[in-house]
Design an enzyme around this catalytic site. Structure first.
Site, PDB file in Angstrom:
ATOM      1  N   ASP A   1     -16.896  29.237  -6.847  1.00 22.87           N
ATOM      2  CA  ASP A   1     -17.058  29.030  -8.284  1.00 22.87           C
ATOM      3  C   ASP A   1     -18.324  28.252  -8.627  1.00 22.87           C
ATOM      4  OD1 ASP A   1     -15.774  26.759  -7.116  1.00 22.87           O
ATOM      5  OD2 ASP A   1     -15.097  26.101  -9.085  1.00 22.87           O
ATOM      6  N   HIS A   2     -19.087  27.873  -7.605  1.00 25.86           N
ATOM      7  CA  HIS A   2     -20.369  27.200  -7.824  1.00 25.86           C
ATOM      8  C   HIS A   2     -21.565  28.018  -7.336  1.00 25.86           C
ATOM      9  CE1 HIS A   2     -18.824  23.136  -9.041  1.00 25.86           C
ATOM     10  NE2 HIS A   2     -17.736  23.698  -8.561  1.00 25.86           N
TER      11      HIS A   2
ATOM     12  N   HIS B   1     -15.387  16.004  -0.940  1.00 25.17           N
ATOM     13  CA  HIS B   1     -14.819  17.257  -1.464  1.00 25.17           C
ATOM     14  C   HIS B   1     -15.058  18.375  -0.451  1.00 25.17           C
ATOM     15  CE1 HIS B   1     -13.510  20.129  -4.476  1.00 25.17           C
ATOM     16  NE2 HIS B   1     -14.649  20.790  -4.376  1.00 25.17           N
TER      17      HIS B   1
ATOM     18  N   HIS C   1     -18.447  26.224  -2.446  1.00 27.52           N
ATOM     19  CA  HIS C   1     -17.324  26.899  -3.088  1.00 27.52           C
ATOM     20  C   HIS C   1     -17.806  28.010  -4.028  1.00 27.52           C
ATOM     21  CE1 HIS C   1     -14.420  23.307  -2.318  1.00 27.52           C
ATOM     22  NE2 HIS C   1     -14.520  24.120  -1.279  1.00 27.52           N
TER      23      HIS C   1
ATOM     24  N   HIS D   1     -16.853  20.639 -13.752  1.00 25.71           N
ATOM     25  CA  HIS D   1     -15.659  21.153 -14.421  1.00 25.71           C
ATOM     26  C   HIS D   1     -15.332  20.333 -15.660  1.00 25.71           C
ATOM     27  CE1 HIS D   1     -14.223  23.967 -11.242  1.00 25.71           C
ATOM     28  NE2 HIS D   1     -14.844  23.129 -10.443  1.00 25.71           N
TER      29      HIS D   1
ATOM     30  N   HIS E   1     -22.576  22.687  -3.436  1.00 26.81           N
ATOM     31  CA  HIS E   1     -21.654  22.901  -2.320  1.00 26.81           C
ATOM     32  C   HIS E   1     -21.247  24.367  -2.273  1.00 26.81           C
ATOM     33  CE1 HIS E   1     -18.897  22.189  -5.688  1.00 26.81           C
ATOM     34  NE2 HIS E   1     -17.874  22.639  -4.968  1.00 26.81           N
TER      35      HIS E   1
ATOM     36  N   ASP F   1     -18.609  18.728  -7.646  1.00 24.08           N
ATOM     37  CA  ASP F   1     -17.191  18.378  -7.674  1.00 24.08           C
ATOM     38  C   ASP F   1     -16.904  17.066  -6.949  1.00 24.08           C
ATOM     39  OD1 ASP F   1     -16.841  20.713  -9.029  1.00 24.08           O
ATOM     40  OD2 ASP F   1     -15.661  21.722  -7.493  1.00 24.08           O
TER      41      ASP F   1
END
Length: 254
Positions: free
Chosen positions: A57-58, A111, A55, A166, A53, A128
């Site tokens: 942080d990915h 998400h 975001h 995570h 996805h 996530d």
């Protein structure tokens, strides 16, 4: 196939897979640094990057890894992610010769609206959407979408190893025990997670079968969860129960 969880950022895991010949792929590289360190340390060649996805942080490390190693980038059909060579949707298949792997693509909105997961090689890369003992926040999707996505994952073979994005297991476990306190499998999983973290080990990957026994978001029809929802006057439908559970987790301070 060797599966290596790479801690990154605050509490992310980047997942790296490689074969005995040194051919590697990486999933959700939110930071290129940990990936480069392992590639160099193990003399690996990066062949592909899988994204779940949009975001940061990915995906934040994907462009640098692609540029340096010439790796092919796979990701969802979402224009917010640049530099994707192959955009994927539900039912697509990622097949590589180096390393030799095959993953089925599963759309799991909730998400985010375009979130996808990859299932294959005994592994489930779910970003996530599904966490150990929990699930992702609903940033772009609805409770109905997320519940359907989790049910899609729950229907997969129980021996798949869940590789999520995570290290949330202990925090999720504290909430799970509030809503399902008599679940002995959950108590054992929480003890296992506590021991792992006390020794600096990841709590992941974990068999999907374990999550089916322990994760309240996958047990929305179980008697403990229906009783919990009834006490909260959460409504009688499955979606209403799930929405109440997710809202309670959002507000949980434990």
């Amino acid at each position: 196939m060797h599966v290596v969880p790479l801690p990154a950022l605050a509490d992310n895991y980047i997942w790296l897979l490689h074969d005995d010949g040194g051919q590697a792929i990486v999933v959700d590289p939110g930071d290129a640094g940990p990936v480069e360190a392992v590639l160099s340390g193990r003399a690996l060649q990066l062949r592909a990057i899988l994204l779940t996805h949009h975001h940061g942080d990915h995906i934040a490390g994907a462009a640098a890894l692609r540029e340096r190693h010439g790796a092919t980038v796979y990701g969802p059909r979402d224009e917010r992610i640049s530099g994707v060579d192959c955009r994927l949707g539900h039912g697509d298949v990622v097949t590589l010769d180096l390393p030799q792997v095959r993953f089925e693509v599963i759309e799991v909105p909730g998400h985010t609206r375009s979130h996808i997961a990859y299932a294959g090689e005994g592994l489930l890369f779910c970003g996530d959407t599904l966490f150990s003992l929990g699930c992702g926040r609903l940033f772009e999707g609805t409770p109905a979408q997320m519940l359907a996505s989790l049910e899609r994952l729950a229907a997969l073979p129980g021996d798949l190893k869940v590789c999520c994005g995570h290290e949330y297991t202990q925090a999720n476990g504290r909430f799970a025990r509030e809503v399902d306190p008599a679940n002995s499998s959950l108590a054992a999983r929480c003890d296992e997670a506590a021991e792992a973290r006390a020794h600096g080990r990841p709590t992941l990957p974990v068999p999907l079968a374990s999550e089916l026994a322990c994760n309240p978001f996958l047990r929305i029809d179980s008697e403990p969860l229906t009783d919990w929802a009834s006490r909260r006057h959460a409504g009688g439908s499955r979606v209403e129960r799930f929405a109440a559970l997710r809202a309670a987790k959002d507000a949980f301070q434990g």
